[in-house]
Write a protein that holds these residues in place. Sequence first.
Motif, PDB file in Angstrom:
ATOM      1  N   LEU A 417      34.519  55.722 116.521  1.00  0.00           N
ATOM      2  CA  LEU A 417      33.086  55.909 116.773  1.00  0.00           C
ATOM      3  C   LEU A 417      32.269  55.518 115.542  1.00  0.00           C
ATOM      4  O   LEU A 417      31.274  54.785 115.653  1.00  0.00           O
ATOM      5  CB  LEU A 417      32.815  57.364 117.158  1.00  0.00           C
ATOM      6  N   GLN A 418      32.693  56.003 114.386  1.00  0.00           N
ATOM      7  CA  GLN A 418      31.953  55.684 113.158  1.00  0.00           C
ATOM      8  C   GLN A 418      32.026  54.197 112.831  1.00  0.00           C
ATOM      9  O   GLN A 418      31.041  53.606 112.381  1.00  0.00           O
ATOM     10  CB  GLN A 418      32.499  56.521 111.998  1.00  0.00           C
ATOM     11  N   MET A 419      33.177  53.578 113.065  1.00  0.00           N
ATOM     12  CA  MET A 419      33.285  52.132 112.848  1.00  0.00           C
ATOM     13  C   MET A 419      32.365  51.373 113.801  1.00  0.00           C
ATOM     14  O   MET A 419      31.765  50.352 113.425  1.00  0.00           O
ATOM     15  CB  MET A 419      34.736  51.681 113.028  1.00  0.00           C
ATOM     16  N   GLY A 420      32.244  51.857 115.021  1.00  0.00           N
ATOM     17  CA  GLY A 420      31.315  51.248 115.966  1.00  0.00           C
ATOM     18  C   GLY A 420      29.886  51.294 115.464  1.00  0.00           C
ATOM     19  O   GLY A 420      29.147  50.294 115.520  1.00  0.00           O
ATOM     20  N   TYR A 421      29.483  52.459 114.930  1.00  0.00           N
ATOM     21  CA  TYR A 421      28.132  52.587 114.397  1.00  0.00           C
ATOM     22  C   TYR A 421      27.921  51.654 113.199  1.00  0.00           C
ATOM     23  O   TYR A 421      26.863  51.023 113.059  1.00  0.00           O
ATOM     24  CB  TYR A 421      27.860  54.033 113.967  1.00  0.00           C
ATOM     25  N   LEU A 422      28.921  51.578 112.335  1.00  0.00           N
ATOM     26  CA  LEU A 422      28.794  50.710 111.163  1.00  0.00           C
ATOM     27  C   LEU A 422      28.665  49.245 111.572  1.00  0.00           C
ATOM     28  O   LEU A 422      27.836  48.502 111.020  1.00  0.00           O
ATOM     29  CB  LEU A 422      30.002  50.905 110.241  1.00  0.00           C
ATOM     30  N   ARG A 433      31.281  46.971 120.229  1.00  0.00           N
ATOM     31  CA  ARG A 433      31.700  47.277 121.607  1.00  0.00           C
ATOM     32  C   ARG A 433      33.181  47.623 121.673  1.00  0.00           C
ATOM     33  O   ARG A 433      33.586  48.553 122.379  1.00  0.00           O
ATOM     34  CB  ARG A 433      31.411  46.086 122.521  1.00  0.00           C
ATOM     35  N   LEU A 434      33.998  46.875 120.945  1.00  0.00           N
ATOM     36  CA  LEU A 434      35.442  47.126 120.952  1.00  0.00           C
ATOM     37  C   LEU A 434      35.756  48.517 120.408  1.00  0.00           C
ATOM     38  O   LEU A 434      36.607  49.234 120.955  1.00  0.00           O
ATOM     39  CB  LEU A 434      36.163  46.058 120.132  1.00  0.00           C
ATOM     40  N   TYR A 435      35.081  48.901 119.345  1.00  0.00           N
ATOM     41  CA  TYR A 435      35.330  50.225 118.775  1.00  0.00           C
ATOM     42  C   TYR A 435      34.864  51.337 119.720  1.00  0.00           C
ATOM     43  O   TYR A 435      35.565  52.338 119.906  1.00  0.00           O
ATOM     44  CB  TYR A 435      34.641  50.365 117.420  1.00  0.00           C
ATOM     45  N   PHE A 436      33.687  51.173 120.320  1.00  0.00           N
ATOM     46  CA  PHE A 436      33.196  52.197 121.243  1.00  0.00           C
ATOM     47  C   PHE A 436      34.112  52.314 122.467  1.00  0.00           C
ATOM     48  O   PHE A 436      34.363  53.413 122.964  1.00  0.00           O
ATOM     49  CB  PHE A 436      31.758  51.895 121.661  1.00  0.00           C
ATOM     50  N   ASP A 441      38.902  54.967 125.478  1.00  0.00           N
ATOM     51  CA  ASP A 441      40.298  54.790 125.877  1.00  0.00           C
ATOM     52  C   ASP A 441      41.249  55.744 125.162  1.00  0.00           C
ATOM     53  O   ASP A 441      42.456  55.735 125.443  1.00  0.00           O
ATOM     54  CB  ASP A 441      40.747  53.345 125.582  1.00  0.00           C
ATOM     55  N   SER A 442      40.745  56.552 124.265  1.00  0.00           N
ATOM     56  CA  SER A 442      41.611  57.426 123.476  1.00  0.00           C
ATOM     57  C   SER A 442      42.185  58.552 124.337  1.00  0.00           C
ATOM     58  O   SER A 442      41.591  58.961 125.340  1.00  0.00           O
ATOM     59  CB  SER A 442      40.829  58.036 122.309  1.00  0.00           C
ATOM     60  N   PRO A 443      43.369  59.072 123.959  1.00  0.00           N
ATOM     61  CA  PRO A 443      43.945  60.207 124.693  1.00  0.00           C
ATOM     62  C   PRO A 443      43.046  61.437 124.589  1.00  0.00           C
ATOM     63  O   PRO A 443      42.146  61.503 123.740  1.00  0.00           O
ATOM     64  CB  PRO A 443      45.285  60.448 123.974  1.00  0.00           C
ATOM     65  N   LYS A 444      43.299  62.399 125.430  1.00  0.00           N
ATOM     66  CA  LYS A 444      42.521  63.646 125.417  1.00  0.00           C
ATOM     67  C   LYS A 444      42.691  64.346 124.073  1.00  0.00           C
ATOM     68  O   LYS A 444      43.783  64.431 123.538  1.00  0.00           O
ATOM     69  CB  LYS A 444      42.998  64.565 126.544  1.00  0.00           C
ATOM     70  N   ALA A 458      26.146  54.593 123.270  1.00  0.00           N
ATOM     71  CA  ALA A 458      26.100  53.440 122.369  1.00  0.00           C
ATOM     72  C   ALA A 458      26.384  52.141 123.118  1.00  0.00           C
ATOM     73  O   ALA A 458      25.700  51.127 122.901  1.00  0.00           O
ATOM     74  CB  ALA A 458      27.093  53.640 121.229  1.00  0.00           C
ATOM     75  N   LEU A 459      27.368  52.171 124.006  1.00  0.00           N
ATOM     76  CA  LEU A 459      27.683  50.977 124.796  1.00  0.00           C
ATOM     77  C   LEU A 459      26.519  50.589 125.708  1.00  0.00           C
ATOM     78  O   LEU A 459      26.207  49.402 125.859  1.00  0.00           O
ATOM     79  CB  LEU A 459      28.938  51.212 125.626  1.00  0.00           C
ATOM     80  N   ALA A 460      25.881  51.590 126.285  1.00  0.00           N
ATOM     81  CA  ALA A 460      24.717  51.300 127.144  1.00  0.00           C
ATOM     82  C   ALA A 460      23.614  50.648 126.344  1.00  0.00           C
ATOM     83  O   ALA A 460      22.946  49.722 126.813  1.00  0.00           O
ATOM     84  CB  ALA A 460      24.222  52.602 127.783  1.00  0.00           C
TER      85      ALA A 460
END
Length: 464
Positions: A417-422, A433-436, A441-444, A458-460
């Motif tokens: 998530l933080q990498m996506g923001y950066l 987009r790939l990071y978000f 896709d991450s496990p629970k 963020a993706l929206a």
Amino acid sequence: MAARQAYGELFKLRIESARALLRPELQRAPASAGTLLVADCIDFTELLIRQDAGRYEAVVAAQDRRLEALEKSAERGPLRDYARAEIRLHQAAAQVAFQHEVQGAWSLRQAYQLMQATSQRYPGFLPARKTLGIMQFFIGSLPEGYHWFLKLLGLPGSVALGGQNLRAAAQRPHDFQPEAQIILALVQETYYKKADEALRLADRLVAQQPDNLLFSYLLISLNKRQHRTDAALAAYRARPTGPAYLPVAYLHHMAADLLLYQGQYAASRRANQQFLQQYQGVHYRKDAAFKLYLAAWLGGDAPAAEQYRRQISAPGRTVVEEDTYAQRFYEGKLPLNRVLTRARFQLDGGYYREALATLRGFTATASQPLRDRLEDPYRRARAYHGLGRLDSARLFYTRTMALGSKTPYYFAPQSALQMGYLCQTDGQLNLARLYFQQVLDSPKHEYKNSTDAKAKVALAGLGR
């Protein structure tokens, strides 16, 4: 006029004063839409803040009576239609909060349809756009797992439309503009990393009304979320107090966290004990017991720590993520690492240099639990991020993801998530987009709902 004055007192969380101001108006015009709406706001606010289950049935019954009175009323116009939708939404929130989820879902559907119809019929009536925007945004931000249920209910959420409606209601004057401004600021801070605007608003509101406990609560909460512990504690200590105000027990729970961040373990324990003594609800009890355990454990009081640890297992709800995390700690029986735990709280408090100094006392080895070997680079990444050393932050976020992308811990998804923001800030939108998506896709894990919601918003915003 009386209803407007009562609403002003309610906004300061001076409940009994609000009721006293409204009482003559209820006798004079018992079916007035404005009067019934403010009366419901008073009951609903008190119920949710006190979390008193003994008041639930009476509040819902009163809401039904108000809705019936509005249905039969000869009054017409946007305020009457808005009041019907708003009271139904309050009822939905109360039903969900007090474990009547099916009734709450149905009430939410009715509220959404009523508010949508009101907004369409009176497009210039900004209060309707405020509440419709809230519903659209938060329904639209819910994780994928809820979509079948929302589709069944016919609730079409939209982050984009919700944001547009909230902004329209926040920018132009009307009786409920402060509500719209506060909610929009919280959305911007939580989902769009625009904390400065929210903090400026909270500072301005408290300066304008230093006797407003709700505004003080907002300022404390925002500073805490932005890792500004000293400012949050200063706001907590400067908050208005006294018998005129509705007791807000959760304030003491927030203060306990802030004191924990500073290493004031005895004071943190006292604040959480005060919270548990005053609080009538079922949420955050496990979290409070966990924080009491941590304060005793970090403070070297082993007998008290064990007592608080057992308290986590007491019957209670695990709906909020903090309680889920506490219960998972209790059931996991995996001991915490003292160095990493101390660093975690220093980071939560915004003490980034101190956290890095603490982390020098931890050396990862193959014999240590995987959770600790994941937490170490994640905490270092957050410290460097907080200090603005972004190249180092990226290095340690990437290391965390490489080690923990398939694990049931929150460190790797939060790193993504933080990498996506950066990447978003740097204009690397495809990589963002790939990071978000990696977050989704991450496990629970313990904080999956809230982390996924942020990634989805963020993706929206990137035009997914």
